[in-house]
Design a protein around this motif. Structure first.
Motif, PDB file in Angstrom:
ATOM      1  N   THR A 156       0.834  -1.208   0.000  1.00 43.11           N
ATOM      2  CA  THR A 156       0.000   0.000   0.000  1.00 43.11           C
ATOM      3  C   THR A 156       0.867   1.255   0.000  1.00 43.11           C
ATOM      4  N   ALA A 157       0.605   2.130  -0.972  1.00 41.19           N
ATOM      5  CA  ALA A 157       1.426   3.336  -1.125  1.00 41.19           C
ATOM      6  C   ALA A 157       0.817   4.561  -0.464  1.00 41.19           C
ATOM      7  N   THR A 158      -0.484   4.561  -0.222  1.00 42.82           N
ATOM      8  CA  THR A 158      -1.126   5.706   0.446  1.00 42.82           C
ATOM      9  C   THR A 158      -0.482   5.904   1.822  1.00 42.82           C
ATOM     10  N   ARG A 159      -0.189   7.164   2.139  1.00 41.42           N
ATOM     11  CA  ARG A 159       0.508   7.453   3.397  1.00 41.42           C
ATOM     12  C   ARG A 159      -0.333   8.377   4.271  1.00 41.42           C
ATOM     13  N   ALA A 160      -0.226   8.167   5.572  1.00 42.87           N
ATOM     14  CA  ALA A 160      -0.853   9.047   6.568  1.00 42.87           C
ATOM     15  C   ALA A 160       0.274   9.628   7.420  1.00 42.87           C
ATOM     16  N   THR A 161       0.563  10.890   7.213  1.00 46.43           N
ATOM     17  CA  THR A 161       1.685  11.543   7.897  1.00 46.43           C
ATOM     18  C   THR A 161       1.164  12.299   9.113  1.00 46.43           C
ATOM     19  N   PRO A 162       1.713  12.012  10.297  1.00 39.32           N
ATOM     20  CA  PRO A 162       1.271  12.768  11.486  1.00 39.32           C
ATOM     21  C   PRO A 162       1.522  14.259  11.307  1.00 39.32           C
ATOM     22  N   ARG A 163       0.608  15.072  11.807  1.00 41.31           N
ATOM     23  CA  ARG A 163       0.781  16.522  11.699  1.00 41.31           C
ATOM     24  C   ARG A 163       0.811  17.157  13.077  1.00 41.31           C
ATOM     25  N   ASP A 164       1.422  18.294  13.143  1.00 42.92           N
ATOM     26  CA  ASP A 164       1.526  19.012  14.410  1.00 42.92           C
ATOM     27  C   ASP A 164       0.131  19.321  14.948  1.00 42.92           C
ATOM     28  N   GLY A 165      -0.039  19.144  16.220  1.00 41.19           N
ATOM     29  CA  GLY A 165      -1.321  19.415  16.845  1.00 41.19           C
ATOM     30  C   GLY A 165      -2.274  18.240  16.812  1.00 41.19           C
ATOM     31  N   GLY A 166      -1.825  17.107  16.258  1.00 37.85           N
ATOM     32  CA  GLY A 166      -2.670  15.915  16.221  1.00 37.85           C
ATOM     33  C   GLY A 166      -3.304  15.707  14.860  1.00 37.85           C
ATOM     34  N   SER A 192       1.572   4.300   7.902  1.00 38.23           N
ATOM     35  CA  SER A 192       1.645   5.321   8.935  1.00 38.23           C
ATOM     36  C   SER A 192       2.655   4.885   9.984  1.00 38.23           C
ATOM     37  N   GLN A 193       2.578   5.471  11.143  1.00 40.54           N
ATOM     38  CA  GLN A 193       3.425   5.083  12.266  1.00 40.54           C
ATOM     39  C   GLN A 193       2.576   4.496  13.382  1.00 40.54           C
ATOM     40  N   PRO A 194       2.961   3.382  13.980  1.00 40.87           N
ATOM     41  CA  PRO A 194       4.213   2.631  13.783  1.00 40.87           C
ATOM     42  C   PRO A 194       4.178   1.701  12.581  1.00 40.87           C
ATOM     43  N   SER A 195       3.030   1.506  11.971  1.00 46.38           N
ATOM     44  CA  SER A 195       2.910   0.661  10.791  1.00 46.38           C
ATOM     45  C   SER A 195       1.643   1.095  10.063  1.00 46.38           C
ATOM     46  N   TYR A 196       1.073   0.218   9.249  1.00 47.75           N
ATOM     47  CA  TYR A 196      -0.136   0.554   8.497  1.00 47.75           C
ATOM     48  C   TYR A 196      -1.317   0.771   9.444  1.00 47.75           C
ATOM     49  N   GLY A 197      -2.131   1.752   9.122  1.00 49.46           N
ATOM     50  CA  GLY A 197      -3.290   2.047   9.951  1.00 49.46           C
ATOM     51  C   GLY A 197      -4.558   2.126   9.122  1.00 49.46           C
ATOM     52  N   LEU A 198      -5.706   2.052   9.797  1.00 49.35           N
ATOM     53  CA  LEU A 198      -7.005   2.262   9.166  1.00 49.35           C
ATOM     54  C   LEU A 198      -7.557   3.598   9.657  1.00 49.35           C
ATOM     55  N   PHE A 199      -8.105   4.370   8.698  1.00 51.26           N
ATOM     56  CA  PHE A 199      -8.606   5.698   9.020  1.00 51.26           C
ATOM     57  C   PHE A 199     -10.035   5.831   8.511  1.00 51.26           C
ATOM     58  N   LEU A 200     -10.891   6.449   9.336  1.00 52.08           N
ATOM     59  CA  LEU A 200     -12.282   6.695   8.973  1.00 52.08           C
ATOM     60  C   LEU A 200     -12.407   8.121   8.465  1.00 52.08           C
TER      61      LEU A 200
END
Length: 581
Positions: A156-166, A192-200
């Motif tokens: 999976t190439a889609t990335r979820a990058t953490p952003r400042d403030g949550g 994502s971090q620490p690995s792949y995640g699921l997001f709603l």
């Protein structure tokens, strides 16, 4: 099953009959609400489906009929305000819809695929919001598939990058996903971090920022289904978008598929029912060589074989769907077996019907308004949904190989009378109450207890040799896995395929021995089992002589079930009164 239904005799009087089991009451109500699919005046008619297919358009009238009948409520667990309280019951509902239009059941199934991880791992607010959307007739999409990754979730190439403030910023492209261009919410797999995640993702809350919808992909079948995608480009979501534990996305996708891939089989069963009904009616009405086409031996053999394949698929599907209710700890294996077996058998049954129809199978007019050619194209994709046949075989291979490397499981036995008590209501835990496991525990009662079936049929001169052969094949497959290890070899995949077919035959045996008499009608007759076992053994490369008398029984059963407006099923389910032009 003490309740009775009534059926009308030819003279207009009523006779008492056994009713559909309570677990299928929802499907029976849906049948009455939707009416006969052969009636062009109903909202979810075969004719309407053909028109939408010709235009490559959404079957709007069919969806309106589905909403009016409350079909969307079955996508939401009872604990969240919906009607989903049993997966066995829900499978019957899916089957009822799919005998009318697979585009409708697949569209709603895509919403279920998106919602299922929320039902299992979502927090209170996430479940509340998705329930609100689905009960409000909103679409959902599962943003899992990507063009380059295919079935390899770790690519999976889609990335979820953490952003400042949550929260996170999502970037990537999801492709060939159901309801991609019309969905109100999505569950997205992303690195994502620490690995792949699921997001709603709640698209209404996000607005248009960072989301670009992709156009519908043109397809051979299911032309009315929104198979499309979307691009996430700097899509900002809050911390409340994370589903479940961070970094467990791949495990969650694997778990949610145990539910949804099981239910794909129910959709293919519905399509096979309609195919058999079209072919049977054509054979009864068609005159060839001075007699009814149904009197011709090759036609009868095709119909009998198609019906037997449907019944093998049904036994496998019912056990898997009921397994979601009473044996969820086994579904890492059983769901993959059912997904491999059931759609494939149903496609074979539809192809047999196509041989009966001959040239008419390919016409966009004529028999059943040209519905068969659409149905044939639509059902052909069901073995691909929720993972291809090779993906399912790889899952079965991995599960059985790991169990062979470890010692055989010692988990508590699932009582077979409970698993095969089709129709008997049982408590079904909500998805979040009993979450899916990544392994099946090493015990597989369906196949392990074949010996008991062989013992019960030891004195049956016709069936005993067939069952002994199945036990032999099972033992050979066990020995093969013990020596193959965990490598992806051709022999390992063939052993997985063999296990799936033995499992299907075992489901037929357990159904007849444990439930046939209670279900009554064709289910209690020995003939269907004789043909079913022979067809499985032929697929295993162990062909035996046909049982012509049993095949004749199956053809007679088809005609009676059609005349009495019943499903082509071992379960005595009454259909909507049939429209006959």
């Amino acid at each position: 099953m003490s309740a009775l239904w009534t059926a009308e005799r030819a003279d207009g009087t009523e006779r008492a009959e056994e009713s559909a089991p309570t677990a299928y009451d929802g499907a029976a109500r849906l049948e009455r609400a939707l009416g006969c699919p052969f009636d062009p005046g109903t909202g979810m008619s075969l004719a309407g489906g053909v028109r939408a297919d010709e235009a490559e358009a959404e079957p709007a009238a069919a969806y309106e009929a589905a909403w009016a009948a409350g079909l969307h409520r079955h996508l939401v667990p009872g604990a969240e305000g919906g009607s989903l309280t049993s997966f066995e019951s829900f499978a019957a509902v899916v089957r009822a819809v799919s005998r009318r239009d697979l585009a409708v059941s697949v569209g709603l199934g895509s919403t279920l695929l998106a919602a299922m991880p929320v039902w299992i791992w979502g927090d209170d607010e996430q479940r509340r919001r998705v329930a609100e959307l689905v009960l409000g007739r909103a679409w959902g999409t599962a943003g899992i598939s990507e063009e380059a990754a295919g079935s390899d979730l770790l690519a999976t190439a889609t990335r979820a990058t953490p952003r400042d403030g949550g929260g996170h910023v999502l970037d990537g492209k999801k492709w060939l996903v159901g309801n991609g261009s019309r969905s109100a919410f999505a569950t997205v797999l992303a690195a994502s971090q620490p690995s792949y995640g699921l997001f709603l993702l709640d698209f209404e809350a996000i607005g248009g920022d960072g989301v670009r919808r992709l156009p519908k992909v043109r397809t051979h079948g299911l032309r009315g289904h929104d198979l499309s995608g979307f691009v996430l480009d700097g899509c900002r979501v809050g911390a409340d978008a994370v589903l479940g534990r961070p970094g467990r996305g791949v495990e969650m996708v694997s778990g949610m598929l145990q539910f949804t891939r099981t239910l794909v089989g129910a959709s293919s069963l519905g399509a096979a029912d309609t195919a058999l009904r079209i072919a049977l009616r054509h054979a009864r009405e068609r005159t060839l060589y001075g007699q009814s086409a149904l009197a011709l031996a090759p036609v009868r053999s095709l119909l009998a074989g198609g019906f037997a394949d449907l019944l093998i698929a049904e036994c496998t599907e019912l056990a898997a769907a009921r397994g979601l209710d009473v044996a969820r700890q086994r579904m890492a294996l059983w769901s993959a077996v059912a997904k491999y077996v059931v759609p494939s058998l149903c496609v074979d049954a539809v192809h047999a019907c196509g041989e009966v129809l001959s040239a008419r199978a390919h016409l966009r007019e004529g028999v059943a308004g040209g519905a068969f050619q659409k149905l044939l194209r639509d059902v052909s994709i069901t073995p691909v949904f929720e993972g291809t046949e090779l993906v399912q075989l790889d899952t079965v291979r991995a599960q059985l190989a790991a169990a062979a490397v470890r010692r055989r499981g010692t988990s508590a036995r699932i009582p077979l009378p409970l698993l095969f008590g089709f129709g008997e209501p049982v408590p079904s835990p909500a998805p979040r109450e009993v979450r899916p496991a990544l392994t099946f525990g090493g015990a597989d009662e369906v196949v392990d207890l074949l010996d008991e079936a062989a013992e019960a049929l030891a004195d049956d001169a016709g069936l005993a040799p067939l069952v002994r052969t199945l036990v032999t094949v099972r033992n050979e497959t066990r020995a093969a896995f013990a020596g193959l290890g965990t490598r992806r070899t051709a022999a390992a995949y063939e052993a997985a395929r063999t296990h799936c077919l033995v499992h299907a035959a075992a489901c037929c045996l357990h159904t007849w021995l444990l439930r046939g008499a209670a279900l009554g009608g064709p289910a209690g007759e020995r003939a269907w089992l004789s043909v079913a076992l022979r067809r499985v053994l032929a697929r295993l490369g162990r062909p035996v002589a046909p049982d012509s008398a049993a095949e004749d029984f199956l053809v007679g059963s088809l005609t009676r079930l059609d005349d009495e407006d019943r499903a082509f099923s071992l379960v005595p389910l009454r259909l909507a009164p049939q429209y006959r032009d």
